[in-house]
Structure formats: C-alpha cells, structure tokens
Scaffold this motif. Structure first.
Motif, mmCIF file in Angstrom:
data_model
loop_
_atom_site.group_PDB
_atom_site.id
_atom_site.type_symbol
_atom_site.label_atom_id
_atom_site.label_comp_id
_atom_site.label_asym_id
_atom_site.label_seq_id
_atom_site.Cartn_x
_atom_site.Cartn_y
_atom_site.Cartn_z
ATOM 1 N N GLY A 139 42.379 111.017 -24.182
ATOM 2 C CA GLY A 139 43.463 110.052 -24.334
ATOM 3 C C GLY A 139 43.917 109.941 -25.765
ATOM 4 N N ARG A 148 39.503 106.384 -24.429
ATOM 5 C CA ARG A 148 40.083 105.914 -23.163
ATOM 6 C C ARG A 148 40.395 107.140 -22.336
ATOM 7 N NH1 ARG A 148 41.358 100.700 -23.431
ATOM 8 N NH2 ARG A 148 41.527 99.831 -25.503
ATOM 9 N N PRO A 149 39.480 107.516 -21.507
ATOM 10 C CA PRO A 149 39.619 108.797 -20.828
ATOM 11 C C PRO A 149 40.856 108.834 -19.934
ATOM 12 C CG PRO A 149 37.469 107.825 -20.409
ATOM 13 C CD PRO A 149 38.304 106.781 -21.054
ATOM 14 N N LYS A 150 41.355 110.009 -19.821
ATOM 15 C CA LYS A 150 42.548 110.225 -19.013
ATOM 16 C C LYS A 150 42.251 111.390 -18.076
ATOM 17 C CE LYS A 150 46.744 111.623 -20.691
ATOM 18 N NZ LYS A 150 47.789 111.587 -21.737
#
Lengths: 633, 227
Positions: free
Chosen positions: B65, B48-50
C-alpha cells in the motif's frame, strides 16, 4: 509466565505476555478478515463507497492503536474483534486457538417440489468429507466442510532448566521476538491469500448474489472433535516456523484442503471466473452501454447494465463526486441554492424514476412538494423554479450512501469556487462552503472557466430537451415538469445539493455532464438532445451569448426582489413570461415558503430572494432559448 | 554479515507480441506479484496491505500500500519488459537486494557509504517466444482458426504458470519464515518499506546500472552517496 525474581523480569514477562496476546489477536484478525464474509474486507458487501480498489489501503488513514501492533493496519473485522474479546476473557493457560474455516453449502432447493435437484446438487458437489448430518431429515439441508483449520498455539516451557538460559537473552529476545512475530504475521497475511480457501472467499465476496455456499468460521480454544480422520488425510499442512520466546514458543500452522469445491459454478458467476478476454474494447461487458441510445457518450464505459457496475464505474471518472468522505459535507447544507441545476435537471430527471428512487423520506417529501408546487407552476413548459428544491436538504443526512452514489453524480452540475467568487447575490445566504469542494472540482473549475458559456450551453440543452421531458412525463407518469425538478432534486445526492449550493452560475455544465444528459436519458426519448450534442449544435452559439449572459447575471445580481420589469438585454418576448410568472409565484410563495420554513431548513432564505432568483433564471432561460433557436435556424 | 540468497524457482513466461498489451501486462503483473510479495515481507514499517488479484489466475498477492514502492516496481518492470523485448528467448534474472548503508569515514571531509547486502532474491524468468507455428503444431485441425488454437494453448500454459507462480510465492513465504535471524535491526525510517533495497534487472550497460543505484540511494532517503 515464569516466576520472576525481580521487577525487571516481571515487566518483561508482562511485555512478553502482551506481545503474545497481541500476536494471537492479530493472527485471528488476519485470518478472519479474509475468510469472514460478513466483513467487507474486499469490495463487495457493506458500504459501496468503499468499493474502489484502493479502498483497502486508503479507507482508514488514521492509525489506530491496534494497527500499530506489528505495524500491520488491518481492516475492521467485527468477527475477529468479537472472537478476540472472547478469547481474551477466557484467559486460558495453555493457549491454543483453533480457527476452523467452514464452507457451508446451503441447499437452496429445499423445496419439496424440487427435491430431486437438491440431491443431484449435493451429489455433484459434496465430497466424502462433507458433514451432512441433518441432510437426511431434509429439514435444514446444509452441509459443512472444514476447508481450513488454523492452529495458533503457545507452547509454554515449564521446565526449570530452560529458564536460566532464556533469561540471559531475554532482553534481546523481546525485540527480536517482536520482529520475528512481525515477519510471521506478514507471512500469515500473504499465505491466507494464497491458500485455495481464499478463492472461495473471493468468489463469494465478489458477487452480491445469493449463493448456495457460504463461509463461516468457528473459533475455539481447544481442538474440536469435528475434524475426522478422513478430513485430516485429505488436508495439507503448512506450518510456519515456530518462534521461540524466552519461555516457550509460538506455533502457527494451517491445515487446508488443497482442492476446494467450485463455489462459483453458478451461471451468474462467470464474470469473475478466470478467462481470456480477447477483445476488451468490444467486449460484452462494455456493451450494455450501447443498449441505450446514448448519442454522444457511446465511448464512455460508464453505463453498465447492473447498477453496481454502473455506479462504481461512473464514479471512477466523474471527479469523485461521491467520495466516501463526502457525507460530512451534508452537515452544512445550503438550502437556497439548488436551483442552478434545475435547468438541466429536467433532462436529468427524466431518468430518475426508473432507476434510483431515494429512500423513503425524500420520496415522501417529494410527493408532498409536488402537490404543493404543481399548482403554482401551471405551465409545464416553464423551467422549474429554484425555490422548491431546498427542503430536500432536510433529508440529506438520511440519504443512504447508495443513493448518493446512485443516480446523482452524473446529473450534478459541477460547481466551482470560481463561480462563487463571481459574486452572486445569493451567495450571502450560503453557509460556508465545505473544504472538500475546492479540491474536488478543481478540474471542473478549469474546464468551466467560462461559466457563462457553459451555462448557456446547459440552458440551451435543457430547453431543447424540454419537449422530451414533457413527452416522457406525459406518457410515463402523471408528473408535471415542476415535479420533475423536485423529484430530481430529491434524487440527487445530498452532496450534490450541497455542492450546488455555491453556484453563482446556475447553468454551468461540463462535457461530462453534457454527455451524461444525453446518454443517460436511457430509454426515454431524447433523440433531440442527443442530436444537438452530437452535431455540436449547442456549441457554436455559446460565444455569441457570452456577453448577453454575463449581462444577465450581472443584472440579476443587482436586481431588487420581485422586480418585474427586468431589463433583459435580449428579446422582449421572454419577458412576457416573466411578467406573468412573478404574480403566480408571489401567490405561491407564501405557502411554499411556509412549508419550507416548517421543515426547518430555509431559515435564512426569504421569499423574495427565492422569487428573485427564480425570475432571473427564468429570464435567462428564455433568453437563451430564444437565442439558441435563432442561431439554430 | 552474511547475505542470504534466495533463488526463486524459474518461471517460464511467454513473450507476447507487443501489440498484445494485455498479455504483456500479465507478465508485468506476475513479476510485480513476486516483487511485491517479497517486499511486503520486508516492509516492516506500518503497512496497510492491499490485495491485488491477478487477472486470469486465482492468485491474490499483497502489496504494502505504498505508492512510491508501487511506482518504483512498475518502472522497473517496464524497463525489464522493454529489455526482454530486445532480448527475446533469453533467460533473465531480476535481483532484489536488501542492504544496509554504512558510513565509512574516509577522510575528515568526505564520507563514503558502503552497502552491506544482507539478502538477495533472484527471480528467474525464462521468457520464451511461442510462435504461431508452435501453436499450430499442436492444433493442426484448427489451422483455419489459429486464434482459437492459440487460445487453448495459451490457457494451458496459463494454468501451468499459475501453479508455478503459486509455488514461487510459497517459496518466498517459506524462506521468510525460515530465515529470520539475518535481518538487521529495523531502521527508524518513515513509511512502510523499512530497509533500503534495490532491484536490478539485466541491463545493457553497467553505467546505467550505476546511475540507477545512485538514483535509488537518493530515493530511499539515505545519506548522500559521494562515490
């Protein structure tokens, strides 16, 4: 795909097609997610509760099927979904998807009066490649510029000769193809954020202000004509390494403007423009806080001048009063128990009117209620009773998140399961407590171990601040104090209400809230409170009151309804009030309850319960007030 | 298995005085940005990229993430910064290596694990000290107000650094794009970061490095190493 000779080949071809399809969808999603302003993929628009920095990763913890593709969980992006669907339906054979990211400059000063400024703006910001077709007409002054053109292409290898070779390795290649595409998508994700266009997106998205620029996009399945040669020469190209499949190859490339116009040039945009802030502590960003005569909380960074800043920051250190998940709580409101805060609410409510009025329903209700209850609470000196507040719950679900986030958190008195377990007669009326509460208030529970103490403090605080509240309402509004409590209740977040519902000790307050009371009273006259808090005047008396308050609470728990001769251990003078009030309340109670019941909320709470509570709290308050003033002297 | 090496373009960082926590922080973030960008490309598990925006720069990099990963990187960078403080004006290198762990049965009762490195990234940093004298040299007229001169100077360097950093990040992306065949099969590990990796920073003692390795092995949840 390739004509197959066996089921296996068929299956593989289908899988391959699916992978490619999903690749296209994912790519589109990645691009649009970080270029489409309508999507609150970052931290500005849309739901303010998602504004925390970590929201992007934590907002959706569940894994959707779409996320599993290429192991990349992306945020919702309606624009992308829309386009994906369109594209899927079209099912075009030579698959080309072109995504143009367009910077649109709206000439906000289209007004004929200010015609010359428009021209100057246009001249200064437009480049040769701006497409300003309609501009001469002066009707819809809007210029567009393609800042990025993403081209996703599947080049199918139709030639027979390649099939034989590719079929040999097709088994492996499905796996490795997937892995390669996965890597490619990672690259795409990172690249999208590194391109100059992302700065525009960032700038436009980070400020909620209306700007003359906006980003739009155009997804098409063929090369469009709009790309002029001039544009092309200006653009740089970044090509991702094509990924070979068994019968073709996937290409992904982007042409982008290396230099993008400054969309952030408006004066208001300075906060996000890069600069060195040499002195953070005293920086002007934090300064708005001090404009309030905020007494004890000057050190707290929570009170920015702009509401969004204020609220988001406030929540960052307020034990997550209003987490995004909180709305679920609302479903089980407990009507009876809002009043524990009323003692404090007076102070808090003083700042309610200017800043955060709830959406209409609560407001309307507020008005009604005030009418009703003012009559029954003739003495503005009185602390508001518990019973009026419950109806607000009916609007709980209607309250916007913005409201939830806005004013309420600072006001709320922390609740704790501990307090509930203390055993209050009212607890029996409460619906089951939300699971979230326990974790949320753990720290508060610790802090508020001696709730009697804190309760006493809060009560004291309230009583001290009463004068100001009266003053405020006398000068500012036509409200009376009872109204204040109502309005305050109305303004509070549903969540707060909800949380509060479990209080057995009505006056529990922690340092956080204490400081809030003082500091957030903002421009109102609150010097008294502030002084009290600052000098620690409230605290010395706390311990001496423990026993008395404990006894009081105990007594209250056992007291039968409408008992007038409550045996308060303290001075007899408070009881004068209490003896008078019950009658009034008694009279009042019937219509009040009726209205409450009519609203369908207070089904479980009887009038006598409410009265009992009210009386108890009044007694407590008066006692504490008395003791407080004594110890002050 | 061949091990691909990627030497990233050297970044010239400024060594700031320790009290300038903020600036130090910037250095950390720069390095973090590079490490995270690499790891993001090697985190083939569900991610879940941040987005992380670098203050002062118009650069956004991506994190996986993954809290563990973030913490690990932060710790490493902290170590690195403290090393830099002890060794001023020295070029340094941070190496991020990805490996596979192979069990090698030595005897009936003991296994030996072996690391097969398949990729190594070298982050080259040149931490220089820009003394006040230096900044005054170019801003004679502003001796009375050295702070302002230093600020201008710093902003110029900051702009240059932004360009370099962007180049480095693109370098990473290009490398990832071009070299895809050397990656081992994705292990079925939970979490975002699918491959075991290690971050090595210049260290004064080798034994500490060894300890780090063991610790890292344990952290990455791999078969216990008995070496």
């Amino acid at each position: 795909m390739a004509p197959s000779h066996s089921n296996n080949t068929h299956l593989e071809a289908a899988k391959l097609e699916q992978i490619i399809t999903e690749f296209f969808a994912k790519s589109l999603h990645i691009i649009l997610e970080s270029r489409s302003l309508n999507v609150s993929s970052r931290n500005s628009c849309g739901d303010p509760t998602l504004a925390s920095p970590s929201s992007s990763s934590s907002s959706s913890s569940s894994v959707r099927p779409r996320d599993k593709w290429f192991n990349l969980a992306l945020r919702e992006c309606p624009a992308a979904l829309e386009n994906i669907d369109i594209w899927r339906q079209s099912n075009l054979e030579p698959i080309v998807v072109v995504v143009d990211v367009i910077l649109v400059q709206k000439h906000l000063d289209w007004d004929p009066v200010s015609f010359s400024p428009k021209r100057s703006i246009h001249r200064s910001s437009s480049t040769s490649s701006w497409n300003t077709a309609q501009e001469e007409l002066g009707i819809e002054a809007k210029s567009e510029k393609i800042i990025e053109r993403w081209i996703m292409q599947y080049e199918s290898r139709k030639t027979r000769d390649s099939i034989s070779s590719s079929r040999r390795s097709s088994n492996i290649s499905l796996h490795s193809l997937y892995k390669k595409l996965l890597l490619l998508l990672r690259s795409l994700y990172a690249t999208v954020r590194l391109l100059p266009g992302h700065k525009i997106f960032r700038d436009l998205n980070s400020s909620g202000q209306i700007r003359s620029f906006t980003l739009s996009h155009r997804v098409s399945s063929s090369f469009t004509e709009r790309f002029t040669c001039k544009d092309e020469t200006e653009m740089q190209k970044f090509g991702f390494t094509p990924v070979d499949t068994s019968c073709g190859r996937l290409c992904l490339s982007v042409k982008y403007c290396p230099s993008v116009p400054e969309v952030n040039s408006e004066p208001s945009s300075t906060p996000i423009s890069p600069r060195v802030i040499t002195d953070y502590v005293g920086s002007p960003l934090a300064e708005p806080l001090r404009s309030f005569p905020s007494g004890p909380t000057t050190g707290l960074p929570s009170q920015g001048s702009t509401s969004s800043l204020l609220f988001s920051r406030r929540h960052s250190w307020s034990f997550d009063h209003c987490r995004p998940s909180s709305p679920s709580i609302i479903s089980s409101p407990s009507p009876t128990y809002s009043e524990p805060h009323t003692s404090v609410s007076n102070v808090a409510s003083r700042r309610f009117p200017p800043t955060s009025l709830p959406p209409h329903p609560p407001e309307m209700y507020l008005v009604q209620k005030n009418k009703t209850f003012d009559e029954y609470y003739p003495s503005p000196y009185m602390s508001p009773s518990p019973s009026p507040s419950p109806p607000i719950y009916s609007y709980g679900p209607l309250l916007s998140k913005a409201l939830v986030r806005s004013e309420s958190a600072p006001v709320s008195i922390p609740t704790a399961d501990v307090t509930t377990s203390g055993g209050n007669s009212n607890v029996r009326n409460l619906p089951s407590s939300p699971p979230i509460r326990g974790s949320r208030y753990t720290s508060r529970t610790d802090r508020g171990v001696n709730m009697m103490q804190t309760g006493a403090t809060a009560e004291k605080l309230f009583s001290l601040g009463r004068d100001e509240s009266r003053k405020y309402y006398a000068t500012n509004t036509s409200f009376f104090l009872p109204q204040i409590s109502f309005s305050r209740n109305s303004s509070r977040s549903c969540q707060d209400e909800y949380d509060d519902s479990d209080f057995s000790c009505p006056f529990e307050v922690d340092d956080d809230d204490m400081t809030d009371l003082g500091s957030r009273a903002e421009s109102f006259d609150h010097g008294h409170i502030t002084d009290m808090v600052e000098t620690g005047g409230l605290y010395p008396i706390r311990k001496s009151q423990d026993a008395a308050v404990g006894a009081l609470v105990h007594m209250l728990q056992k007291a039968p309804p409408l008992r007038e001769d409550s045996c308060t251990p303290g001075d007899s003078s408070p009881s004068i009030n209490t003896q008078e009030q019950p009658n009034q309340i008694l009279e009042a109670s019937t219509p009040a309850t009726a209205s409450i019941v009519a609203s369908g909320l207070l089904t479980r709470k009887t009038t006598s319960d409410a009265l009992e509570e009210f009386q108890g709290y009044r007694e407590m308050k008066n006692l504490l007030l008395l003791q407080g003033s004594k110890s002050q002297i | 298995m061949n091990c691909e090496l990627c030497q990233l373009k050297e970044l010239e960082l400024e060594q700031f005085e320790i009290r300038e926590v903020l600036r130090c922080n910037l250095n950390s973030k720069l390095v973090a940005g590079i490490l995270h960008t690499i790891l993001f490309h090697r985190a083939l598990g569900l991610v879940r990229p941040k987005d992380i925006d670098l203050e002062l720069f118009d650069i956004t990099y991506v994190q996986c993430g993954d809290f563990e990963l973030e913490k690990k990187i932060d710790d490493k960078i902290e170590q690195f910064i403290s090393w830099v403080e002890k060794h001023p004006n020295k070029k340094s290198q941070i190496c991020l290596s990805f490996y596979e762990v192979k069990n090698k049965q030595v005897s009936w009762f003991s296994n030996k694990t072996e690391r097969l490195y398949w990729e190594q990234w070298y982050i080259n940093l040149n931490v220089v000290q820009h003394t006040k004298a230096h900044s005054n040299k170019s801003h004679h007229s502003k001796v009375a107000d050295p702070g302002e001169g230093a600020l201008e100077d710093r902003n110029a360097r900051s702009a240059a650094l932004e360009v370099s950093l962007r180049e480095v990040l693109f370098q990473i992306i290009k490398f990832v794009n071009e070299k895809k065949d050397h990656l081992p099969p994705i292990p079925n590990l939970e979490g975002a970061v699918s491959f075991p990796y290690e971050i090595t920073i210049p260290s004064s003692s080798d034994s500490a490095f060894g300890m780090d390795m063991i610790k890292r092995m344990l952290q990455t949840g791999h078969p216990t190493m008995l070496s």
